[in-house]
Design an enzyme around this catalytic site. Structure first.
Site: not given
Ligand code: UD1
Ligand code: CA
Length: 418
Positions: A12, A14, A18, A140, A155, A333, A390
């Site tokens: 978690a 990332g 997006r 992917g 990917e 309320y 009332a």
């Molecule tokens: C990823 C997979 C993809 C798969 C998809 C499924 C990879 C390279 N790709 O892509 O093959 O189909 O999930 O939903 O793994 N996160 C981190 N650190 C980072 C990047 C991401 O902790 O540096 C976490 C994000 O918070 C997220 C999870 O990893 O919860 C997946 O990352 P995300 O960027 O959503 O990957 P996808 O592009 O969806």
């Molecule tokens: Ca994802």
């Protein structure tokens, strides 16, 4: 810890770029609970998870404080600074994981994965979960040879015209041997379209080397949905929302118009209760049997509706109980209020529970009758069987004795002769 232990890692960290909200995806509220709580709850029944590591990044403080206040225990948190992809994420988390055993890796953004599916996956030793989907864009792709063996995970950004058409996608759920994973992530490079370290490359290596399973959910499109954008999120909300409503319908709750009814997680509703259109029931609300709600009722945290009670149109309740057989039919309320059995709360009644600093309680005794447009300034008690005329304003601390009638502003005892 033995070599057969299974640990859990939730990614978690990332940047949730997006999503474009500026807030962490893992804490995005889905029907009353953050995404992360679904992941943790769905992994819980596995009970084999000896150690749970949640990986956070820029938003680690927010994730840590949520975890601290949550029902979950026995987790530890790892930090990924400057996220460089899911492979880098695992590199950072491995410091917190034991040397031996396996790890179940889940993403923090796939809240619809069912516990049963995870249960099935962990039976197989080293394994990868995939799904056949109508529209694989964004995910992917799974490439297999003629014998069905996994040969590549490509990917979305790295696909070409041919591989783009593959409709088996990587669900982002893995069970991998920790020692083999450690070796594989150490070798990762960022030679790909996104310039990231891909966990998928490491997973492929571990699975190929150890002969792991690649399990395909043929009917898993809904379940594997990952939340990347708010458009994805709205689709996940629609699924979750319907799952919740369906469970209530099957349990005997009459929902006149599911499409306009919002019921969050962890709401209990007794059989025979009828919910009219436009009603909103937030997480934690409790409703008894044979009640009537709405249209357009809003029940917030701590609202309790006891058997046979009626909360009608434009009634909002928070931290309040409507006793058995009691009625609040229109435009009311109730905050920090206990309405006892068979009381009648007239149209337009307001409990003024907040003085700007603190919230105060109101009690409306059994079979009391609150006249239309009454304002009850808390703290205040209306005795059993008492009546407010009332338009009365009952001021703070001026409790109304049982069986008496008050009227006016401020409300005073009322006798027809005076
Ligand atoms: C990823 C997979 C993809 C798969 C998809 C499924 C990879 C390279 N790709 O892509 O093959 O189909 O999930 O939903 O793994 N996160 C981190 N650190 C980072 C990047 C991401 O902790 O540096 C976490 C994000 O918070 C997220 C999870 O990893 O919860 C997946 O990352 P995300 O960027 O959503 O990957 P996808 O592009 O969806
Ligand atoms: Ca994802």
């Amino acid at each position: 810890m033995s070599a057969s232990s299974l640990h859990l890692l939730v990614l978690a960290a990332g940047n949730s770029t997006r999503l474009r909200t500026g807030h962490p995806k893992a804490l995005l509220d889905l029907c009353g609970r953050p995404l992360l709580s679904y992941i943790l709850s769905h992994a819980e029944p596995l009970q084999v998870a000896s150690k749970t590591v949640v990986l956070g990044g820029n938003h680690i403080q927010a994730i840590t404080s949520w975890l601290q206040g949550s029902e979950y225990s026995d987790w530890s948190i790892a930090l990924q600074e400057n996220p460089r992809g899911t492979g880098h994420a695992v590199q950072c988390a491995l410091e917190q994981l034991p040397d031996e055993g396996r790890v179940l890796i889940l993403c923090g953004d796939t809240p619809l994965l069912r516990p049963e599916t995870l249960q099935e996956l962990v039976k197989h030793g080293d394994a990868l979960m995939t799904a056949r989907v109508a529209d694989p864009s964004g995910y992917g792709r799974i490439q297999r040879d003629d014998d069905g063996n996994l040969t590549a995970i490509i990917e979305d950004a790295d696909t070409d015209e041919e591989t783009r058409l593959i409709n088996e996608m990587n669900a982002g759920v893995y069970v991998l041997d920790l020692a083999a994973l450690r070796a594989a992530v150490a070798k990762l490079d960022s030679d790909n379209a996104q310039g990231e370290l891909y966990l998928t490359d490491a997973a492929l290596e571990v699975l190929t080397e150890r002969g792991g399973a690649t399990l395909c959910l043929e009917d898993g499109e809904e379940e594997i949905a990952g939340v990347n954008t708010l458009v994805d999120f709205s689709e996940v909300v629609a699924v979750m929302r319907w799952q919740i409503l369906e469970a209530h319908l099957l349990a005997g709750v009459i929902i006149d118009d599911p499409s306009s009814t919002w019921v969050e997680h962890d709401v209990s509703i007794g059989p025979g209760t009828r919910i009219r259109p436009g009603s909103v029931l937030h997480a934690g609300v409790r409703v008894g049997k044979d009640c009537e709600l709405g249209p357009y009722v809003r029940l917030r945290a701590g609202a309790v509706i006891e058997d046979g009670a009626l909360a009608g149109n434009f009634v909002e309740m928070k931290n309040s109980t409507l006793g058995a057989g009691a009625k609040a039919k229109h435009l009311t309320y109730l905050g920090n209020t206990t309405v006892e059995e068979f009381a009648n709360v007239g149209c337009g009644t307001i409990t003024a529970n907040y003085d700007g600093k603190k919230k105060h309680p109101t009690v409306i005794g059994s079979r009391a009758s609150i006249g239309s447009g009454t304002i009850l300034v808390a703290p205040v008690k209306i005795g059993a069987g008492a009546t407010t005329a009332a338009g009365s304003v009952v001021t703070a601390g001026k409790d109304v004795p049982a069986g008496t009638v008050v009227a006016g502003i401020p409300a005073k005892p009322f006798s027809p002769k005076s």
